[in-house]
Motif scaffolding. Sequence first.
Motif, PDB file in Angstrom:
ATOM      1  N   VAL A 104      -3.894 112.918  95.623  1.00 31.31           N
ATOM      2  CA  VAL A 104      -3.679 112.782  94.176  1.00 31.31           C
ATOM      3  C   VAL A 104      -2.286 112.218  93.858  1.00 31.31           C
ATOM      4  CG1 VAL A 104      -3.497 114.031  91.995  1.00 31.31           C
ATOM      5  CG2 VAL A 104      -5.381 114.526  93.532  1.00 31.31           C
ATOM      6  N   PRO A 150      -0.194 110.290  95.785  1.00 28.96           N
ATOM      7  CA  PRO A 150      -0.115 108.852  96.077  1.00 28.96           C
ATOM      8  C   PRO A 150      -0.935 108.013  95.106  1.00 28.96           C
ATOM      9  CG  PRO A 150      -0.458 110.072  98.096  1.00 28.96           C
ATOM     10  CD  PRO A 150      -0.628 111.061  96.970  1.00 28.96           C
ATOM     11  N   LEU A 151      -2.072 108.549  94.675  1.00 29.45           N
ATOM     12  CA  LEU A 151      -2.908 107.812  93.718  1.00 29.45           C
ATOM     13  C   LEU A 151      -2.133 107.588  92.423  1.00 29.45           C
ATOM     14  CD1 LEU A 151      -5.625 106.709  92.637  1.00 29.45           C
ATOM     15  CD2 LEU A 151      -6.275 109.053  92.104  1.00 29.45           C
ATOM     16  N   PRO A 154      -3.440 111.194  84.838  1.00 30.98           N
ATOM     17  CA  PRO A 154      -3.609 110.192  85.904  1.00 30.98           C
ATOM     18  C   PRO A 154      -4.818 109.312  85.666  1.00 30.98           C
ATOM     19  CG  PRO A 154      -3.386 112.403  86.843  1.00 30.98           C
ATOM     20  CD  PRO A 154      -3.541 112.569  85.368  1.00 30.98           C
ATOM     21  N   THR A 196       0.927 105.265  93.014  1.00 28.92           N
ATOM     22  CA  THR A 196       0.471 103.881  93.177  1.00 28.92           C
ATOM     23  C   THR A 196       0.120 103.286  91.818  1.00 28.92           C
ATOM     24  OG1 THR A 196      -0.361 104.282  95.406  1.00 28.92           O
ATOM     25  CG2 THR A 196      -1.284 102.404  94.236  1.00 28.92           C
ATOM     26  N   SER A 210       0.159 120.628  87.961  1.00 25.11           N
ATOM     27  CA  SER A 210      -0.240 119.874  86.776  1.00 25.11           C
ATOM     28  C   SER A 210      -0.169 118.385  87.082  1.00 25.11           C
ATOM     29  CB  SER A 210       0.704 120.174  85.609  1.00 25.11           C
ATOM     30  OG  SER A 210       0.600 121.530  85.260  1.00 25.11           O
ATOM     31  N   SER A 211      -1.128 117.640  86.579  1.00 26.67           N
ATOM     32  CA  SER A 211      -1.196 116.232  86.952  1.00 26.67           C
ATOM     33  C   SER A 211      -0.704 115.302  85.842  1.00 26.67           C
ATOM     34  CB  SER A 211      -2.636 115.879  87.329  1.00 26.67           C
ATOM     35  OG  SER A 211      -3.522 116.297  86.305  1.00 26.67           O
ATOM     36  N   ALA A 212      -0.116 115.883  84.784  1.00 22.36           N
ATOM     37  CA  ALA A 212       0.317 115.059  83.653  1.00 22.36           C
ATOM     38  C   ALA A 212       1.553 114.223  83.981  1.00 22.36           C
ATOM     39  CB  ALA A 212       0.604 115.947  82.452  1.00 22.36           C
TER      40      ALA A 212
END
Lengths: 205, 149
Positions: free
Chosen positions: A79, A81-82, A184, A85, A166-168
Amino acid sequence: MKLSRPVRAVALMALFAMAFALAGCQRDAQPQWRLTDVSGHLPDLDFRLTDDNGHAVTGADYKGKVVLMYFGYTHCPDVCPLTLTQLHVVMQRLGAPADDARILFVSVDPARDTPEIMHAYVNAFDKRAVGLIGSERDTEALAKRYRSAFTREPDRGDGAYDVSHSSAIYIFDRDGKARLLATPSAAQDDIVHDLHLLIGLGAKS
Amino acid sequence: MKTRLIVALAGLTLCFGAQANDAASVHATNAWIRVLPGTLPAGGYVDFANDSDHTLKIVDTDSPAYGHAMLHRSSTDGGMGRMEMLKSVDLPAKSTTKFAPGGYHVMLMDAGKPVKAGDTVVVNFHLADGSVLPVNFVARPANANGPKD
Ligand SMILES: [Cu+2]
């Protein structure tokens, strides 16, 4: 329906007037953001951490730059690196203005993330990315400040473990004010669009 | 009459014989590894086309280039990024199952010797019937978007 010539002229004039009024409105209004506008809802950029060159840094060191802050860790093979990137592609699409923006990658795994590992990691994605590390306590305080969360998952048995986080992506303007929130899964077009506007807002004239 | 039956039965057996190997029904394409610096674990991605008319199951994975390989899935549900280890992955009949960033991936750890962008690495996928599908993965830089870009 057929309109007589005078009526058509009046209708046309009304249309022009309306378009003119609308254009005037838009010039004064806030930019039309495509991402989530969080202006006034999240605190300004403020922290005391160590960067990937081993230097002590604070939020004030990034004044003048548009900042994209993201929490993650280097042992995250998928997640993080995604997302990094995706941000790299966004920076490339921005072109020269991207030099006025910084990606701040804040480690939620200070036990394993040293400045050396962080340096190699962030630079593998984008030269405008900075890795930031703090003590467990400072990192937790920073995450809490932005209502972000992270949890160290149980050991997988071989000493390796994952950290859910958290992915924000938090986006700050050049004055360190929190302005936008992206997930993301946000469309790259939308991030590029909003960053163009945000970088343009505080540009030195 | 009897001979015809035997021939027919032999044909059936042959048919079953060919189908018994699950790996032969699966075709892997677009396989790539996102290489991260140093000894950090890497994610492996690939598309599996199951040409058979029944669901097949990947039950294990390994690679001669890595000490550990695991089937994983990431999610960002509810705004939290997390990973889970999987015992198996189903490949539905007549369709393609994608291992892609943010979802299914092979987690590759403890490289025997450093894997560099441009290298080709074999990853084996073990199917439920015991057959093995070896797949060539191309190693790509950290900020790659796929096998070619
Ligand atoms: Cu994983």
